[in-house]
Motif scaffolding. Structure first.
Motif, PDB file in Angstrom:
ATOM      1  N   HIS A   1      -8.935 -13.570   6.532  1.00 51.18           N
ATOM      2  CA  HIS A   1      -7.506 -13.662   6.213  1.00 51.18           C
ATOM      3  C   HIS A   1      -7.140 -12.710   5.073  1.00 51.18           C
ATOM      4  CE1 HIS A   1      -3.901 -15.414   4.260  1.00 51.18           C
ATOM      5  NE2 HIS A   1      -3.526 -15.588   5.516  1.00 51.18           N
ATOM      6  N   LYS A   2      -7.993 -12.673   4.046  1.00 52.41           N
ATOM      7  CA  LYS A   2      -7.740 -11.797   2.897  1.00 52.41           C
ATOM      8  C   LYS A   2      -7.769 -10.330   3.311  1.00 52.41           C
ATOM      9  CE  LYS A   2      -9.267 -10.963  -1.849  1.00 52.41           C
ATOM     10  NZ  LYS A   2     -10.281 -11.272  -2.884  1.00 52.41           N
ATOM     11  N   ALA A   3      -8.741  -9.964   4.131  1.00 53.48           N
ATOM     12  CA  ALA A   3      -8.865  -8.572   4.586  1.00 53.48           C
ATOM     13  C   ALA A   3      -7.674  -8.157   5.453  1.00 53.48           C
ATOM     14  CB  ALA A   3     -10.164  -8.396   5.361  1.00 53.48           C
ATOM     15  N   PHE A   4      -7.268  -9.035   6.378  1.00 55.45           N
ATOM     16  CA  PHE A   4      -6.133  -8.727   7.252  1.00 55.45           C
ATOM     17  C   PHE A   4      -4.824  -8.661   6.466  1.00 55.45           C
ATOM     18  CE2 PHE A   4      -8.638 -10.179  11.097  1.00 55.45           C
ATOM     19  CZ  PHE A   4      -8.578  -8.955  11.735  1.00 55.45           C
ATOM     20  N   SER A   5      -4.644  -9.564   5.495  1.00 56.26           N
ATOM     21  CA  SER A   5      -3.407  -9.565   4.697  1.00 56.26           C
ATOM     22  C   SER A   5      -3.312  -8.312   3.833  1.00 56.26           C
ATOM     23  CB  SER A   5      -3.335 -10.818   3.812  1.00 56.26           C
ATOM     24  OG  SER A   5      -4.372 -10.803   2.850  1.00 56.26           O
ATOM     25  N   THR A   6      -4.473  -7.795   3.404  1.00 58.38           N
ATOM     26  CA  THR A   6      -4.507  -6.570   2.601  1.00 58.38           C
ATOM     27  C   THR A   6      -4.052  -5.365   3.425  1.00 58.38           C
ATOM     28  OG1 THR A   6      -6.367  -7.454   1.341  1.00 58.38           O
ATOM     29  CG2 THR A   6      -5.998  -5.095   1.176  1.00 58.38           C
ATOM     30  N   CYS A   7      -4.431  -5.334   4.695  1.00 59.91           N
ATOM     31  CA  CYS A   7      -4.158  -4.169   5.549  1.00 59.91           C
ATOM     32  C   CYS A   7      -2.849  -4.263   6.335  1.00 59.91           C
ATOM     33  CB  CYS A   7      -5.305  -3.981   6.534  1.00 59.91           C
ATOM     34  SG  CYS A   7      -6.896  -3.686   5.757  1.00 59.91           S
ATOM     35  N   SER A   8      -2.371  -5.473   6.584  1.00 59.96           N
ATOM     36  CA  SER A   8      -1.237  -5.655   7.501  1.00 59.96           C
ATOM     37  C   SER A   8       0.020  -4.937   7.050  1.00 59.96           C
ATOM     38  CB  SER A   8      -0.950  -7.151   7.694  1.00 59.96           C
ATOM     39  OG  SER A   8      -0.651  -7.749   6.448  1.00 59.96           O
ATOM     40  N   SER A   9       0.333  -4.996   5.749  1.00 60.93           N
ATOM     41  CA  SER A   9       1.570  -4.378   5.253  1.00 60.93           C
ATOM     42  C   SER A   9       1.565  -2.874   5.466  1.00 60.93           C
ATOM     43  CB  SER A   9       1.772  -4.704   3.770  1.00 60.93           C
ATOM     44  OG  SER A   9       0.646  -4.278   3.020  1.00 60.93           O
ATOM     45  N   HIS A  10       0.459  -2.221   5.118  1.00 62.69           N
ATOM     46  CA  HIS A  10       0.372  -0.768   5.297  1.00 62.69           C
ATOM     47  C   HIS A  10       0.390  -0.386   6.770  1.00 62.69           C
ATOM     48  CE1 HIS A  10      -1.892   3.154   5.504  1.00 62.69           C
ATOM     49  NE2 HIS A  10      -0.839   3.451   4.780  1.00 62.69           N
ATOM     50  N   LEU A  11      -0.258  -1.179   7.593  1.00 64.69           N
ATOM     51  CA  LEU A  11      -0.300  -0.899   9.038  1.00 64.69           C
ATOM     52  C   LEU A  11       1.101  -0.958   9.644  1.00 64.69           C
ATOM     53  CD1 LEU A  11      -1.978  -0.375  11.573  1.00 64.69           C
ATOM     54  CD2 LEU A  11      -2.323  -2.828  11.787  1.00 64.69           C
ATOM     55  N   ILE A  12       1.887  -1.954   9.258  1.00 70.66           N
ATOM     56  CA  ILE A  12       3.259  -2.105   9.769  1.00 70.66           C
ATOM     57  C   ILE A  12       4.124  -0.924   9.346  1.00 70.66           C
ATOM     58  CG2 ILE A  12       5.377  -3.488   9.605  1.00 70.66           C
ATOM     59  CD1 ILE A  12       3.462  -5.960   9.308  1.00 70.66           C
ATOM     60  N   VAL A  13       4.073  -0.574   8.058  1.00 69.72           N
ATOM     61  CA  VAL A  13       4.883   0.526   7.535  1.00 69.72           C
ATOM     62  C   VAL A  13       4.466   1.855   8.155  1.00 69.72           C
ATOM     63  CG1 VAL A  13       5.405   1.868   5.458  1.00 69.72           C
ATOM     64  CG2 VAL A  13       5.450  -0.599   5.358  1.00 69.72           C
ATOM     65  N   ALA A  14       3.159   2.096   8.235  1.00 68.39           N
ATOM     66  CA  ALA A  14       2.661   3.344   8.826  1.00 68.39           C
ATOM     67  C   ALA A  14       3.065   3.453  10.292  1.00 68.39           C
ATOM     68  CB  ALA A  14       1.138   3.415   8.688  1.00 68.39           C
ATOM     69  N   SER A  15       2.983   2.351  11.021  1.00 69.28           N
ATOM     70  CA  SER A  15       3.352   2.353  12.442  1.00 69.28           C
ATOM     71  C   SER A  15       4.830   2.682  12.623  1.00 69.28           C
ATOM     72  CB  SER A  15       3.040   0.997  13.083  1.00 69.28           C
ATOM     73  OG  SER A  15       1.666   0.719  13.013  1.00 69.28           O
ATOM     74  N   LEU A  16       5.685   2.053  11.814  1.00 65.44           N
ATOM     75  CA  LEU A  16       7.125   2.319  11.888  1.00 65.44           C
ATOM     76  C   LEU A  16       7.439   3.763  11.523  1.00 65.44           C
ATOM     77  CD1 LEU A  16       8.769  -0.876  10.336  1.00 65.44           C
ATOM     78  CD2 LEU A  16       9.220   0.045  12.597  1.00 65.44           C
ATOM     79  N   PHE A  17       6.842   4.225  10.426  1.00 62.16           N
ATOM     80  CA  PHE A  17       7.122   5.570   9.933  1.00 62.16           C
ATOM     81  C   PHE A  17       6.677   6.640  10.925  1.00 62.16           C
ATOM     82  CE2 PHE A  17       5.824   9.410   7.658  1.00 62.16           C
ATOM     83  CZ  PHE A  17       6.986   9.704   6.967  1.00 62.16           C
ATOM     84  N   PHE A  18       5.423   6.549  11.357  1.00 62.83           N
ATOM     85  CA  PHE A  18       4.878   7.588  12.229  1.00 62.83           C
ATOM     86  C   PHE A  18       5.457   7.531  13.637  1.00 62.83           C
ATOM     87  CE2 PHE A  18       1.545   7.852   8.971  1.00 62.83           C
ATOM     88  CZ  PHE A  18       1.437   9.227   8.866  1.00 62.83           C
ATOM     89  N   SER A  19       5.698   6.347  14.163  1.00 64.69           N
ATOM     90  CA  SER A  19       6.245   6.254  15.531  1.00 64.69           C
ATOM     91  C   SER A  19       7.647   6.855  15.604  1.00 64.69           C
ATOM     92  CB  SER A  19       6.256   4.800  16.016  1.00 64.69           C
ATOM     93  OG  SER A  19       7.019   3.989  15.153  1.00 64.69           O
ATOM     94  N   THR A  20       8.492   6.555  14.602  1.00 69.66           N
ATOM     95  CA  THR A  20       9.841   7.150  14.595  1.00 69.66           C
ATOM     96  C   THR A  20       9.785   8.646  14.325  1.00 69.66           C
ATOM     97  OG1 THR A  20      10.047   6.435  12.276  1.00 69.66           O
ATOM     98  CG2 THR A  20      11.075   5.048  13.953  1.00 69.66           C
TER      99      THR A  20
END
Length: 204
Positions: free
Chosen positions: A117-136
């Motif tokens: 849970h700690k590892a996923f919570s650490t990465c989830s925010s950056h993954l969401i932002v990176a996905s939105l930024f790069f996909s658009t």
């Protein structure tokens, strides 16, 4: 950031040594790639001839809508923009996704539920932002012919994501949270004192 998270999760004992060696390089690399990636299509766009309408269908002067206003054929300029965007936007996105795939595989091997849970919570925010930024960014720049929806995609990566960044990254830091709530408490106390002095003036 993905390299930082990948290193922290997959090689925590070597993290400090490797990051000390790579920190400055990782800071300089995006600046160099970004400047070169912006400079090349700008040169080709500047070489186009403009003689017709000068109203850009966007909220800022972006490459694709500007190229499409040219009187001369913008094919070469559009092609250069697509190739540059593929190297500068699409390639880093693929690398980021590759790192995250390896992170997910490594996290799934962790036996502790709390650790996962700690590892996923650490990465989830950056993954969401990176996905939105790069996909658009990929939609707008890899296919620079332009469409009516490009300005809305541009709004996401130019305005929406930069607004979210302080909340996603900064407010996750414990020290920043403590400082924020301390400042909020001081402001609240000052406001309460000011309000009380206005409601109950001295001498009345």
């Amino acid at each position: 950031m993905v390299f930082d998270r990948h290193l922290a999760i997959t090689s925590p004992l070597q993290y400090l040594v490797i990051m000390t060696q790579w920190c400055k390089k990782l800071a300089v690399l995006p600046w160099v790639v970004g400047l070169v990636g912006a400079f090349i299509p700008t040169i080709f766009t500047a070489s186009l001839k403009f003689c017709g309408p000068n109203m850009i269908d966007n909220f800022f002067c972006d490459l694709a809508p500007l190229q499409n206003l040219a009187c001369s054929d913008p094919y070469i300029s559009n092609l250069v923009t697509s190739i540059t965007a593929t190297l500068v936007v699409l390639l880093p996105f693929i690398i980021i996704m590759g790192f995250y795939m390896h992170i997910i595989i490594s996290v799934l091997k962790i036996k502790s539920v709390e650790g996962k849970h700690k590892a996923f919570s650490t990465c989830s925010s950056h993954l969401i932002v990176a996905s939105l930024f790069f996909s658009t960014g990929i939609i707008v720049y890899v296919r620079p012919n332009g469409s009516d929806h490009d300005k809305y995609f541009a709004l996401i990566y130019k305005v929406f994501i930069p607004l979210l960044n302080p909340f996603i990254y900064t407010l996750r830091n414990k020290d920043v949270k403590i400082a924020f709530f301390r400042t909020f408490k001081v402001i609240k106390e000052k406001y309460t004192i000011t309000l009380q002095s206005n409601l109950f003036p001295t001498g009345h």
